[in-house]
Design a protein around this motif. Structure first.
Motif, PDB file in Angstrom:
ATOM      1  N   PHE A 286     -65.252 -36.368  22.472  1.00 35.11           N
ATOM      2  CA  PHE A 286     -66.374 -36.840  21.672  1.00 35.11           C
ATOM      3  C   PHE A 286     -67.445 -37.562  22.493  1.00 35.11           C
ATOM      4  O   PHE A 286     -68.397 -38.086  21.932  1.00 35.11           O
ATOM      5  N   VAL A 287     -67.266 -37.598  23.800  1.00 33.25           N
ATOM      6  CA  VAL A 287     -68.235 -38.273  24.666  1.00 33.25           C
ATOM      7  C   VAL A 287     -68.896 -37.222  25.550  1.00 33.25           C
ATOM      8  O   VAL A 287     -68.321 -36.795  26.558  1.00 33.25           O
ATOM      9  N   PRO A 288     -70.086 -36.781  25.177  1.00 32.44           N
ATOM     10  CA  PRO A 288     -70.762 -35.727  25.945  1.00 32.44           C
ATOM     11  C   PRO A 288     -70.989 -36.131  27.399  1.00 32.44           C
ATOM     12  O   PRO A 288     -71.372 -37.262  27.701  1.00 32.44           O
ATOM     13  N   GLY A 289     -70.689 -35.210  28.292  1.00 31.43           N
ATOM     14  CA  GLY A 289     -70.973 -35.415  29.706  1.00 31.43           C
ATOM     15  C   GLY A 289     -69.939 -36.208  30.474  1.00 31.43           C
ATOM     16  O   GLY A 289     -70.116 -36.445  31.665  1.00 31.43           O
ATOM     17  N   VAL A 290     -68.859 -36.644  29.817  1.00 33.90           N
ATOM     18  CA  VAL A 290     -67.823 -37.402  30.510  1.00 33.90           C
ATOM     19  C   VAL A 290     -66.496 -36.667  30.335  1.00 33.90           C
ATOM     20  O   VAL A 290     -66.069 -36.420  29.219  1.00 33.90           O
ATOM     21  N   GLY A 291     -65.888 -36.329  31.459  1.00 36.94           N
ATOM     22  CA  GLY A 291     -64.590 -35.666  31.434  1.00 36.94           C
ATOM     23  C   GLY A 291     -63.540 -36.539  32.079  1.00 36.94           C
ATOM     24  O   GLY A 291     -63.843 -37.577  32.675  1.00 36.94           O
ATOM     25  N   ILE A 292     -62.307 -36.103  31.970  1.00 32.96           N
ATOM     26  CA  ILE A 292     -61.184 -36.869  32.524  1.00 32.96           C
ATOM     27  C   ILE A 292     -61.363 -37.097  34.020  1.00 32.96           C
ATOM     28  O   ILE A 292     -61.004 -38.146  34.546  1.00 32.96           O
ATOM     29  N   GLU A 293     -61.968 -36.120  34.696  1.00 34.74           N
ATOM     30  CA  GLU A 293     -62.160 -36.237  36.142  1.00 34.74           C
ATOM     31  C   GLU A 293     -63.225 -37.277  36.502  1.00 34.74           C
ATOM     32  O   GLU A 293     -63.296 -37.728  37.649  1.00 34.74           O
ATOM     33  N   ASP A 294     -64.041 -37.671  35.542  1.00 33.60           N
ATOM     34  CA  ASP A 294     -65.087 -38.664  35.781  1.00 33.60           C
ATOM     35  C   ASP A 294     -64.578 -40.106  35.700  1.00 33.60           C
ATOM     36  O   ASP A 294     -65.190 -41.012  36.265  1.00 33.60           O
ATOM     37  N   LEU A 295     -63.491 -40.322  34.992  1.00 35.99           N
ATOM     38  CA  LEU A 295     -63.029 -41.688  34.738  1.00 35.99           C
ATOM     39  C   LEU A 295     -62.796 -42.519  35.990  1.00 35.99           C
ATOM     40  O   LEU A 295     -63.200 -43.687  36.027  1.00 35.99           O
ATOM     41  N   PRO A 296     -62.164 -41.974  37.037  1.00 33.49           N
ATOM     42  CA  PRO A 296     -61.935 -42.812  38.223  1.00 33.49           C
ATOM     43  C   PRO A 296     -63.221 -43.279  38.908  1.00 33.49           C
ATOM     44  O   PRO A 296     -63.205 -44.245  39.659  1.00 33.49           O
ATOM     45  N   HIS A 297     -64.333 -42.601  38.623  1.00 35.54           N
ATOM     46  CA  HIS A 297     -65.599 -42.925  39.287  1.00 35.54           C
ATOM     47  C   HIS A 297     -66.459 -43.892  38.470  1.00 35.54           C
ATOM     48  O   HIS A 297     -67.529 -44.291  38.929  1.00 35.54           O
ATOM     49  N   LEU A 298     -65.997 -44.251  37.283  1.00 36.00           N
ATOM     50  CA  LEU A 298     -66.750 -45.175  36.446  1.00 36.00           C
ATOM     51  C   LEU A 298     -66.335 -46.617  36.747  1.00 36.00           C
ATOM     52  O   LEU A 298     -65.194 -46.871  37.130  1.00 36.00           O
ATOM     53  N   THR A 299     -67.268 -47.510  36.542  1.00 35.91           N
ATOM     54  CA  THR A 299     -66.929 -48.933  36.668  1.00 35.91           C
ATOM     55  C   THR A 299     -66.052 -49.318  35.473  1.00 35.91           C
ATOM     56  O   THR A 299     -66.042 -48.618  34.455  1.00 35.91           O
TER      57      THR A 299
END
Length: 126
Positions: free
Chosen positions: A70-83
């Protein structure tokens, strides 16, 4: 309801598939049906016993994938790169959108819950 053996349910959790109900195409606007079923089965298991560490890990991953649908543009692979703050915002946004989706798709959610209850009841106890 008998308590299902953790090893048997772990095998079930790692091999789940769910066919979308007839007339309902799966698309990017809804969570993956297998993830939704997996998460719902996790809820059913947790209602009757503690999850094993492996089950909890699989369940948390499925829940994260459901929310991220439900969050456009954010995938599981993006999580480690987020603050941490960004992850918190993504988590809260995904949760809110998932809850809204659940509230507007009661029939599908009820069918998935019934399927999870059937799976749980069919498993032999420890």
């Amino acid at each position: 309801m008998p308590l299902a053996h953790p090893a048997i349910l772990m095998a079930t959790l790692t091999t789940l598939t769910l066919t979308p109900p007839a007339g309902r195409a799966q698309d990017a606007a809804v969570p993956d049906h297998a993830d939704l079923h997996h998460y719902t089965l996790c809820e059913a298991i947790a209602a009757v016993r503690f999850l094993t560490q492996a089950e909890a890990s699989h369940c948390a991953a499925a829940y994260t994938r459901v929310k991220l649908a439900f969050v456009p543009g954010v995938g599981i692979e993006d999580l480690p790169h987020l603050t941490p703050g960004e992850r918190d915002l993504v988590n809260r946004d995904g949760y809110a959108r998932f809850r809204a989706w659940r509230d507007s798709n009661v029939d599908l959610v009820d069918a998935v819950k019934a399927n999870a209850a059937t799976v749980l009841e069919a498993e032999p106890g420890p």
